[in-house]
Each structure stands twice: as C-alpha cells, then as structure tokens.
Design a protein around this motif. Structure first.
Motif: not given
Length: 306
Positions: A72, A194, A198-200, A221, A223-224, A226, A248
């Motif tokens: 990423e 990431d 897939t973020r959040d 990762r 970022t997956l 919250d 993060r």
C-alpha cells in the motif's frame, strides 16, 4: 543483471548476502545511475530522507520486487509504471500462522483469566476446539496458512474474501456475505490488506454483528478497524478482547488509549516478518523471470491494490 537495493540502509547487511546467494548472476547495488538498473528490490522507508521515490528515471527496470507482502505504501505512486510484485514468502506465512494460532489458543483457553494472584479459579472450563468458531477475514496466502493451522487443531474455520474463492476444508464466504462471516466469529482474525475497500471495514455496525464476548486478532492492517468503535465495543462488554499487532500510526504513541485498556493486548508489529533466508529465493526467481520475459510471480493488480 544490475539490481538496486531500494531499501533502508539498516537492512543491507541482513539482506545482501541472502540475495546474492540466491541470485549469484545479479550485481546488487545500493546506489548508481537509475537508467543502469534492470530491476529494483524495494522496501518501505526508502528513500530515507522521507521523500517519495521517483521511478521515472529507471527506464531499463523490468520489475520492482517488494520485500513486503503489503504494497500500500508504493502501489499508489504515480511514477511507478514498471511491473510491481509483492512478496509471498513461505517463512512469512509460517510466522503468521504461528502468531495467529498462538493468540487464538490463548483466547480459546481463556488463559488471561489465570492471574497469578493466589485465587483458585477452577470454574472456567473452555469448550473443545470443535465448538469454537473462528472466522478469518482475508483468504490469501497468509489466510490459507492460518486456516490450515487452525483446522489441524480441530477448529471450525470460516473464511471471508471479496472473491469468495474456495479453500479446501474452509467454509468460504464472499462479497456481501460479510455479515454471516462475522455473526459466527467467536474469534475473528483479520488479515486483509489496506485498500480503499477495506479501510474502516470493521466499523461500529459490523463490530456489533460479532457474538457477545468475541475476541479480535488484527494482524492485517491498522486501517481495517475503526479504533473508537472498537474501544466502545470493548468497554461496553460486547467484545471480550482485542489483540492488535498493526496500527494506523506506528510505533503506537505512548499516550494511545489502547495501551491502558485492560481489554486490549498490543504487540509491536511482530506477527510475521519477511525472512531473508526464505524470501531471497522468491525475489531471485522473479528477477530471472523478468530478465527472460517469463510470467512474474505475485504480480500486483493496481486496481485492487494488492
């Protein structure tokens, strides 16, 4: 062939001997005229002055071989027009399987209950593995290695990936079946890359889909998940525990609430590492393929980001 070692200087002494042994026909360099290199071996943190690497001058380069499984940090570089290959290292897969299996067993057996404080706690009897459902998000090389290890111990394993591609012995769900994958996950192992998709991914709504008391192990990762939603779910008692190896911001700041939360275990991005002795032959094979025009191994799909 001339190859640039485009990685932090601290990694040279560890990697150069293994790469040269695996590919003796290669001239491995730490610097030089960009137009003279046939390939690059890349790791995040290069250049070390914090600038973004400009791939434009590498006009001869036929491949950029990453030393990391995750790409990423490089895949969005607009100057990167050369083929990019991620690292699929059997040693990395084995290390990830051992990490995830170890922490899954700790959660399964409730080992955190046995504090050495003089109290005799013999009323907590875990079920056998066959009665503990585990879900793995991400069924690539790492996910399949983890699934194989857990299946060998008798756990029922559900996998989820966007494609839903079958894996022997595993109930694999895909795409919009994520809620079903979460609903059965007494232990949830996150191994997704990431990407924009897939973020959040594990926001408050999806964390609420997990069974009460579930354990999350995130070695994919940071970022997956919250973070605020995860802390709220842990503090409310809906989730039992979270083992987090990725964040993060790394290193994780000393003031971050994860450190002080009794329901969180922090490990410092040690779940799996790329080992030169097992990864160098993979890099060497791709270099040879690039030089002969053969199909490259583990070529990154720029649209998917991995």
């Amino acid at each position: 062939m001339r190859v640039l070692f485009a990685a932090p200087a601290r990694q040279w002494d560890e990697w150069a001997p293994a790469l040269r042994a695996a590919c003796p026909e290669m001239t491995l360099c730490r610097d030089g005229d960009p137009a003279s290199f046939d390939a690059l071996i890349y790791a995040p943190g290069y250049p070390e002055d914090g600038s973004v690497l400009d791939f434009t001058p590498f006009t001869r380069a036929r491949v950029v071989q990453s030393l990391w499984a995750g790409v990423e940090r490089i895949v969005t570089n607009a100057t990167l027009t050369q083929p990019l290959c991620r690292m699929v290292d059997p040693g990395l897969a084995r290390g990830m399987a051992e990490y995830c299996t170890g922490w899954a067993m700790r959660a399964h057996l409730g080992m955190h209950h046995y504090r050495q404080d003089g109290e005799w706690r013999n009323g907590i009897v875990p079920p056998l593995a066959g009665a503990r459902d585990i879900t793995i998000l991400g069924m690539g090389e790492l996910g399949r290695a983890v699934a194989k290890s857990l299946l060998g111990l008798g756990f029922p394993v559900t996998g989820w990936s966007q494609s839903g591609q079958p894996v022997p012995g595993v109930r694999v769900l895909g795409g919009d079946e994520l809620p079903q994958a979460l609903a059965s996950a007494q232990i949830l192992i996150c191994l997704l890359p990431d990407t924009a998709g897939t973020r959040d991914l594990l926001d408050a709504a999806r964390l609420a889909m997990l069974p009460k008391g579930a354990t999350i192990i995130n070695a994919g990762r940071g970022t997956l998940i919250d973070e605020a939603a995860l802390l709220a779910a842990l503090d409310s008692g809906h989730l039992g525990h979270a083992v987090l190896d990725v964040f993060r911001t790394e290193p994780l700041p000393a003031t971050h609430p994860f450190w002080a939360n009794p329901h969180v275990t922090v490990t410092p991005h040690v779940a799996a590492d790329t080992r030169p002795e097992t990864a160098a032959p993979i890099a060497a094979e791709n270099l040879r393929r690039a030089m002969t025009g053969a199909p490259l191994l583990h070529l990154v799909d720029r649209n998917r980001g991995y």
